[in-house]
Design an enzyme around this catalytic site. Sequence first.
Site, PDB file in Angstrom:
ATOM      1  N   GLY A 112       0.798  -1.221   0.000  1.00 32.21           N
ATOM      2  CA  GLY A 112       0.000   0.000   0.000  1.00 32.21           C
ATOM      3  C   GLY A 112       0.828   1.268   0.000  1.00 32.21           C
ATOM      4  O   GLY A 112       2.056   1.248   0.033  1.00 32.21           O
ATOM      5  N   GLY A 114       2.556   3.683   1.535  1.00 29.53           N
ATOM      6  CA  GLY A 114       3.148   3.923   2.831  1.00 29.53           C
ATOM      7  C   GLY A 114       3.649   5.334   3.034  1.00 29.53           C
ATOM      8  O   GLY A 114       3.892   5.754   4.169  1.00 29.53           O
ATOM      9  N   LYS A 134       3.648  12.673  -2.394  1.00 26.48           N
ATOM     10  CA  LYS A 134       4.507  11.589  -1.931  1.00 26.48           C
ATOM     11  C   LYS A 134       5.479  12.128  -0.889  1.00 26.48           C
ATOM     12  O   LYS A 134       6.280  13.016  -1.181  1.00 26.48           O
ATOM     13  CB  LYS A 134       5.280  10.985  -3.104  1.00 26.48           C
ATOM     14  CG  LYS A 134       6.148   9.792  -2.709  1.00 26.48           C
ATOM     15  CD  LYS A 134       6.747   9.127  -3.932  1.00 26.48           C
ATOM     16  CE  LYS A 134       7.562   7.894  -3.536  1.00 26.48           C
ATOM     17  NZ  LYS A 134       8.105   7.188  -4.722  1.00 26.48           N
ATOM     18  N   GLY A 147       6.780   7.495   6.760  1.00 25.22           N
ATOM     19  CA  GLY A 147       5.961   8.094   5.708  1.00 25.22           C
ATOM     20  C   GLY A 147       6.565   9.332   5.085  1.00 25.22           C
ATOM     21  O   GLY A 147       5.888  10.042   4.334  1.00 25.22           O
ATOM     22  N   ARG A 204       2.588  14.270  -7.455  1.00 28.51           N
ATOM     23  CA  ARG A 204       2.556  13.382  -8.615  1.00 28.51           C
ATOM     24  C   ARG A 204       1.153  13.376  -9.226  1.00 28.51           C
ATOM     25  O   ARG A 204       0.158  13.442  -8.499  1.00 28.51           O
ATOM     26  CB  ARG A 204       2.933  11.951  -8.215  1.00 28.51           C
ATOM     27  CG  ARG A 204       4.248  11.838  -7.478  1.00 28.51           C
ATOM     28  CD  ARG A 204       4.793  10.425  -7.483  1.00 28.51           C
ATOM     29  NE  ARG A 204       3.881   9.434  -6.947  1.00 28.51           N
ATOM     30  CZ  ARG A 204       4.177   8.138  -6.817  1.00 28.51           C
ATOM     31  NH1 ARG A 204       5.361   7.702  -7.200  1.00 28.51           N
ATOM     32  NH2 ARG A 204       3.310   7.280  -6.316  1.00 28.51           N
ATOM     33  N   ARG A 211      -2.280  -0.259  -9.872  1.00 28.81           N
ATOM     34  CA  ARG A 211      -1.186  -1.086 -10.365  1.00 28.81           C
ATOM     35  C   ARG A 211      -1.547  -2.562 -10.326  1.00 28.81           C
ATOM     36  O   ARG A 211      -2.612  -2.933  -9.831  1.00 28.81           O
ATOM     37  CB  ARG A 211       0.054  -0.809  -9.515  1.00 28.81           C
ATOM     38  CG  ARG A 211      -0.245  -0.924  -8.032  1.00 28.81           C
ATOM     39  CD  ARG A 211       0.685  -0.102  -7.154  1.00 28.81           C
ATOM     40  NE  ARG A 211       0.584   1.336  -7.318  1.00 28.81           N
ATOM     41  CZ  ARG A 211       1.594   2.171  -7.112  1.00 28.81           C
ATOM     42  NH1 ARG A 211       2.769   1.711  -6.736  1.00 28.81           N
ATOM     43  NH2 ARG A 211       1.455   3.468  -7.264  1.00 28.81           N
ATOM     44  N   ASP A 295       3.928  -4.471  -7.536  1.00 31.35           N
ATOM     45  CA  ASP A 295       3.328  -3.249  -6.991  1.00 31.35           C
ATOM     46  C   ASP A 295       3.872  -1.995  -7.656  1.00 31.35           C
ATOM     47  O   ASP A 295       3.382  -0.893  -7.392  1.00 31.35           O
ATOM     48  CB  ASP A 295       3.543  -3.177  -5.477  1.00 31.35           C
ATOM     49  CG  ASP A 295       5.001  -3.329  -5.080  1.00 31.35           C
ATOM     50  OD1 ASP A 295       5.538  -4.433  -5.266  1.00 31.35           O
ATOM     51  OD2 ASP A 295       5.600  -2.360  -4.586  1.00 31.35           O
ATOM     52  N   ASN A 296       4.879  -2.151  -8.533  1.00 32.15           N
ATOM     53  CA  ASN A 296       5.428  -1.013  -9.267  1.00 32.15           C
ATOM     54  C   ASN A 296       5.128  -1.093 -10.760  1.00 32.15           C
ATOM     55  O   ASN A 296       5.828  -0.494 -11.566  1.00 32.15           O
ATOM     56  CB  ASN A 296       6.947  -0.920  -9.055  1.00 32.15           C
ATOM     57  CG  ASN A 296       7.314  -0.579  -7.624  1.00 32.15           C
ATOM     58  OD1 ASN A 296       6.558   0.082  -6.928  1.00 32.15           O
ATOM     59  ND2 ASN A 296       8.458  -1.047  -7.171  1.00 32.15           N
TER      60      ASN A 296
END
Length: 627
Positions: A112, A114, A134, A147, A204, A211, A295-296
């Site tokens: 997730g 993070g 981000k 984080g 971003r 994803r 996840d990317n």
Amino acid sequence: MDSEGSASSSLERLPFNNVALKKLPLDSSEEPGSRTVSGACFSRVQPQPLVNPTFVAVSGPALALLGLDEEEIFHDLLGPEYLSGSKVLPGSEPAAHCYCGHQFGLFAGQLGDGAVCYLGERDNPCGRWEIQVKGAGVTPYSRESDGRKVLRSSIREFLCSEAMAALGIPTTRAASLVTSDLYVNRDPLNNGRRRPERCSVVLRIAPSFIRFGSFEIFQSRDEFSGRQGPSPGRHDIRAQLVDYVIDTFYPDIQRSHGNRKERNTAFFKEVTVRTARLVAQWQCVGFCHGVLNTDNMSILGLTVDYGPFGFIDRFDPEFVCNASDRRGRYSYQAQPSVCRWNLARLAEALGSELHASQAGAILDEFMPLYETLYLANMRRKLGLLRRKEPEDQELVSELLQLMHNTGADFTNTFRLLSGVSCPVEGEGKGATGGPVVDLILKQCLSLEELKVANKPTMEPRELAMVLSMAQTNPAMFGLVADRPEVAHQLEKMGRLKELLSTNQDELRAKQREDWLRWISQYRKRLVKECDGAREVCTIEEERIRVMDSTNPRVVLRNYIAQNAIQAAENGDFSEVRRVLKVLENPYSKGMAKDKEGRKDEGRTDVNQNCVPYDSKPPVWAQEICVT
């Protein structure tokens, strides 16, 4: 200023619609700290403010996608607060996305966002855009982290996002970079020496950040890792997520199929095509992602999550840009096969939503499709535009092998090849490609550097055992030597042996001979481009134009980014802004200008022609670790 004298901002009038939070399950719990989030695709969060946020840089082209003006935003007093999440934009609904992932081949369970906070979405004439920050603090998915992102890694993500967009490669975008007077301790070189670094935030944007791993939250317990997704067996939510993605981002597929499984299979095929196209583009500019976990991998075929990425300097198919990837799983040459592996995991995650046999057939088509797209891109890089010849694949392969053997620079070699002319009757000696070869050789590795590059990487004890086997048990050695990894090590040893028996002058003479031989083959191929044509000069002009608009003069080399990072860490943000402007015009021959409109006269390694250029960055720039 408003009527009461307080500062106001055009960002306060940015309209949001936040469709994802309306159509997908949302965990409304505000329980602090990391936790497992079941039955939801998003969790509500509150971004944590920075101390004295200030702009490092903004991207005009990215801001324009949101209908915002670069100069207005850069001088907006509230801009750094709003675009770092320190002040919540009116209409935004901060949330974090839940997803899982296969990391280095093993299922890792819940991951997730993070350190990422979704702010919302908006539609405008430029399209539909999800906006997120981000580095804005802890979410339920932060695990053991705080984080936060630091200036060092944020500069790299900001610059590379915009560099990839300028290269024409599908990517998420970075609209702004904000830093602060808030510090966290980090160990940048993983050597146990922590130091305080400034917390920073990248804004971003992308049509969506969903994803492959978004579909893995429903996975049952994995037999190898023992982990499971946070919502195992929730096929109702999986169906909801599939419907949302196809209806929102693949409307043509939604309209064209009445049968659910046929629709979903068409969707999977389109994701496969986009992924093949993306990785073909990466390979053709020498880009290595570094962390190609599921996840990317974007469901839209975008480059997403810039961590320990790298662009190849000297061409090396084994190039690895991630210090933690000791086995080279995500090396440059492995990227196409890894993308195919990740697509197989996506098919597994979609499960009964697909026709299994059709999904398998689509996966079987991936590598042939990739190879077709890659060769088409390489033909453009070589200016082979009018004909497709059987020998083109071999011509490309021999060029890359020659670049590898001589340690030639990937980006600059392709850029220089537009200086090779098509043979014409009565041409002079200079037309044979000699001057271009001389320029290429100036950037090739020296004898000592090639020795280092060809040193076997196998464990010394294991290598000694293999070599001993050649003497004591030839039959067994034959079997072992057929293994690709062993054969490659033996090949490197052979090259090293040759290098040990030569000197620098002999090496350069041989390299020049090899390059002239390949250039001769290339020119013979160029003759076929002109066969039957009346206007040869026009064809040549078009070839050079296409090559110069396909082969960039500049990419974000690690040491260029590190120069900007070092200046920024010392309080000088002008280098980040200057490099950004150069990267926004990677094919241009013109001078870059700074924010005040002054021409940048120096620093030929960044913004001048590709030669001369310092192809050997300092040691400190080769040892960058990103966190």
